[in-house]
Design a protein around this motif. Structure first.
Motif, mmCIF file in Angstrom:
data_model
loop_
_atom_site.group_PDB
_atom_site.id
_atom_site.type_symbol
_atom_site.label_atom_id
_atom_site.label_comp_id
_atom_site.label_asym_id
_atom_site.label_seq_id
_atom_site.Cartn_x
_atom_site.Cartn_y
_atom_site.Cartn_z
ATOM 1 N N GLU A 196 0.837 -1.207 0.000
ATOM 2 C CA GLU A 196 0.000 0.000 0.000
ATOM 3 C C GLU A 196 0.871 1.256 0.000
ATOM 4 O OE1 GLU A 196 -2.767 0.010 3.172
ATOM 5 O OE2 GLU A 196 -3.752 -1.858 2.592
ATOM 6 N N LEU A 199 2.502 1.801 -3.376
ATOM 7 C CA LEU A 199 1.539 2.333 -4.347
ATOM 8 C C LEU A 199 1.331 3.824 -4.145
ATOM 9 C CD1 LEU A 199 -0.550 1.788 -6.607
ATOM 10 C CD2 LEU A 199 -2.221 1.325 -4.797
ATOM 11 N N GLN A 203 2.801 5.954 -7.181
ATOM 12 C CA GLN A 203 1.687 6.375 -8.031
ATOM 13 C C GLN A 203 0.738 7.270 -7.230
ATOM 14 O OE1 GLN A 203 -0.195 3.003 -9.948
ATOM 15 N NE2 GLN A 203 1.749 1.895 -10.108
ATOM 16 N N PRO A 208 -4.674 6.220 -4.774
ATOM 17 C CA PRO A 208 -4.399 4.981 -4.038
ATOM 18 C C PRO A 208 -5.376 4.730 -2.908
ATOM 19 C CG PRO A 208 -2.755 6.674 -3.546
ATOM 20 C CD PRO A 208 -3.585 7.198 -4.672
ATOM 21 N N LEU A 307 -3.102 -5.952 -4.785
ATOM 22 C CA LEU A 307 -2.049 -4.957 -4.942
ATOM 23 C C LEU A 307 -0.927 -5.486 -5.829
ATOM 24 C CD1 LEU A 307 -1.885 -3.605 -1.277
ATOM 25 C CD2 LEU A 307 -2.708 -2.376 -3.285
ATOM 26 N N LEU A 311 0.450 -3.599 -9.119
ATOM 27 C CA LEU A 311 1.883 -3.306 -9.239
ATOM 28 C C LEU A 311 2.593 -4.340 -10.110
ATOM 29 C CD1 LEU A 311 2.564 -2.419 -5.499
ATOM 30 C CD2 LEU A 311 2.282 -0.823 -7.395
#
Length: 486
Positions: A196, A199, A203, A208, A307, A311
Motif C-alpha cells: 500500500e 503504491l 503512483q 491509491p 495490490l 503493481l
C-alpha cells in the motif's frame, strides 16, 4: 483574522493551487526522478485543495453562527453607516503597520513556485531521495528483500531464491503447510502495508486511497458470499476469497482437496482440537475470536493479491533488474550507479553529449563511438558498457577490441576462427576466453593427447580369443591375423 478574510484567503489559495498544478502539467518530466517529484508535488497540492475546500464548505454552512453577525457588522448594523465600519478597520490596519514597519510580508507566490534543481533550499529533491530505499530506485522496483527473509523463517515454507519469491509472494495456496499463527499474521500485515505504501509513493495520482477502499469493499462482499458458518459456532471450514483450498481453523491447517478435508474431520486430532477451542471460550468468545482472526488474515492475503496485480509492471521490472544485477561484477555495478546518477541529474555534463557546431561538424572531443542517430553516444553509456577498456587478441593478429561485449562476441567471428585454423586448431567452445597463441597450442596438444588416450582405451576395451584360447585385444588380433601368424 476574521471569518470573511479567512474565506477570501482560502479562495485565493485555491486559485493559486490550480495555477500551480497547471504549470506542473505544462512541463513534461524529462527523467524518472522528475516524474516522481512532479506527481508528489501535485498530490500535495490536491490534498491542500481538499483541505481548503472542506474549510470553505463548513464555513459557508455557518454551524457556529459566527459568519452572519460579521456580515451584519461590515454592513454597518441597522443604523450606522457601512463606510464607518470600513474606515474603522482601515485605521486599525494602518496603526498596526505603523507600529511594526519591518514586519515581513508573506509571499504567497513563492509558496507554489516551481522548484528548480539550481535552488540550494529546495526540499523536494531531498524528500524524494528519502522517500524510497536504494533498492527501490525512486519507485521503479519493489524492495521485498526483508520480506523474503521473513518468508523463509516461517514454518512450513520451502527455501526459494529472491527471484522465485517475487513470483510466489502472493500465491498463498503454496503455503498450505504454514500455520496461520501470529507470526504469519504479522508477516501478511506488514507485506500488505508495504505494498500500500509503495503504491502511494510511486503512483500518488492514481487515487491509491480509493483503490484500497475498493479492495476492502470487494473483500467484504466475497467474504459474505463465500464464507460459511457451521453448527459448532467455530468457523472450521472456510474457502478463501479466491478459492485457494479449504482451511480448518481448529487445526490451523489448509487442505487442497475436499476429500482430504472430509477425511480429516473424522480424525481424533481434529475432534480434540475442536473440544479444546470450545472449552477455551466462554459464551462463544473463542468462536468469535477465531472468526475475526480468520477474517483478518484472509483480508491481508486478498489485499496482497490485488495490490500485486496493480503493481504488476513494477514486479516484472524488479525481477528483470534482480536477474540482471546478479550477472554484474562489483565494478560494473558501481559504474551503473554513477551512470544513473548522471542521468538523473539530467544531462550530458560529462562531456561530448553530441552537440554540433555551426559548420555541421559533430563535436566529439572524447572520440566517443557514433550512435544510431549519427551523434556520439553519452559519456555515461560509454563508461557503463566499458567501451574504454581494451581487450587485445593475439590469435586475431593482435587486434584490439573495445569493450567487453565486442570482446565476447568476437570468439565466434570469422577473424578469430580463421586465426585458430591457421594454428591447426579446430574451433571449439573450450577455446573461449583464450587469446594467447601459446595457451591455445598448449590446450590443443592436451586435447589431442586426451583424444588419443580415449581411442586407445576404446581399442583395449574390446578383447578377442584365438583358436588356441589366447586372449588379446582386437587390434593385436587383427595385426597377427594380417601377418599370417594365427
Amino acid at each position: 483574522m476574521s471569518i470573511l478574510e479567512s474565506e477570501r484567503y482560502a479562495l485565493e489559495d485555491l486559485d493559486r493551487l490550480e495555477k500551480a498544478i497547471a504549470d506542473r502539467f505544462l512541463e513534461p518530466p524529462r527523467t524518472h526522478r522528475d516524474r516522481i517529484s512532479q506527481e508528489q508535488e501535485i498530490a500535495s497540492f490536491l490534498d491542500r485543495i481538499q483541505h481548503q475546500s472542506k474549510y470553505l464548505l463548513d464555513s459557508f454552512e455557518d454551524a457556529q453562527e459566527e459568519r452572519a453577525p460579521e456580515i451584519v457588522t461590515l454592513q454597518g448594523g441597522e443604523t450606522a453607516n457601512q463606510f464607518d465600519e470600513f474606515y474603522k478597520q482601515l485605521k486599525s490596519i494602518k496603526d498596526f503597520h505603523r507600529r511594526y514597519p519591518n514586519q515581513p510580508v508573506e509571499n504567497l507566490e513563492e509558496n507554489y513556485r516551481k522548484k528548480r534543481k539550481t535552488d540550494d533550499d529546495s526540499p523536494d529533491l531531498d524528500l524524494i531521495d528519502t522517500m524510497f530505499t536504494g533498492e527501490e530506485a525512486l519507485g521503479k522496483y519493489l524492495d521485498l528483500i526483508a520480506f523474503h527473509e521473513r518468508y523463509l523463517n516461517l514454518r512450513g515454507t520451502t527455501h526459494v531464491q529472491y527471484v522465485q519469491y517475487l513470483d510466489i509472494f502472493d500465491k498463498f495456496e503454496q503455503m498450505s503447510k504454514t500455520p496461520k499463527d501470529d507470526e504469519y499474521f504479522k508477516y501478511t500485515s506488514d507485506l500488505s502495508a508495504y505494498l500500500e505504501g509503495f503504491l502511494k509513493r510511486s503512483q500518488p495520482l492514481s487515487d491509491p486511497e480509493g483503490t484500497i477502499a475498493k479492495i476492502e469493499q470487494s473483500f467484504n462482499e466475497e467474504w459474505e458470499n463465500k464464507f460459511k458458518q457451521n453448527g459448532t459456532g467455530v468457523n472450521h471450514e472456510q474457502n478463501g476469497p479466491n478459492g485457494d483450498g479449504i482451511y480448518c481453523d481448529a487445526c490451523e491447517k489448509m487442505f487442497e482437496k475436499q476429500t482430504v478435508y472430509d477425511g480429516h474431520l473424522s480424525g481424533k486430532k481434529h475432534k480434540k482440537n475442536i473440544e479444546l477451542k470450545e472449552k477455551a471460550g466462554a459464551n462463544g468468545a473463542s468462536a468469535l475470536a477465531a472468526n475475526l482472526k480468520a477474517r483478518a488474515i484472509s483480508l491481508r492475503e486478498f489485499e496482497i493479491r490485488k495490490l500485486a496485480e496493480i503493481l504488476g509492471k513494477a514486479r516484472e521490472e524488479t525481477k528483470i533488474n534482480v536477474e540482471r544485477k546478479s550477472a554484474l561484477t562489483l565494478r560494473e555495478r558501481q559504474l551503473e550507479m554513477e551512470a544513473l546518477e548522471r542521468e538523473e541529474l539530467g544531462g550530458d555534463e560529462d562531456g561530448g553529449g553530441g552537440d554540433q557546431e555551426d559548420d555541421g561538424k559533430v563535436y566529439n572531443p572524447l572520440k566517443l563511438p557514433i550512435g544510431w542517430d549519427g551523434k556520439p553516444i553519452p559519456f555515461w553509456l560509454w563508461k557503463l558498457h566499458g567501451l574504454g577498456v581494451e581487450y587485445p587478441c593475439e590469435i586475431c593478429g593482435n587486434f584490439v577490441y573495445m569493450g567487453r561485449k565486442a570482446f565476447d562476441k568476437h570468439f565466434m567471428e570469422a577473424r578469430h576462427v580463421h586465426g585458430l585454423r591457421c594454428l591447426g586448431i579446430q574451433n571449439s567452445a573450450l577455446f573461449r576466453e583464450i587469446t594467447s597463441i601459446q595457451d591455445a597450442l598448449a590446450l590443443w596438444d592436451k586435447i589431442k593427447k586426451e583424444r588419443r588416450a580415449q581411442e586407445s582405451m576404446r581399442e583395449q576395451a574390446v578383447e578377442v580369443e584365438d583358436d588356441e584360447g589366447n586372449v588379446m585385444s582386437e587390434k593385436v588380433y587383427n595385426d597377427l591375423k594380417k601377418q599370417g601368424l594365427l
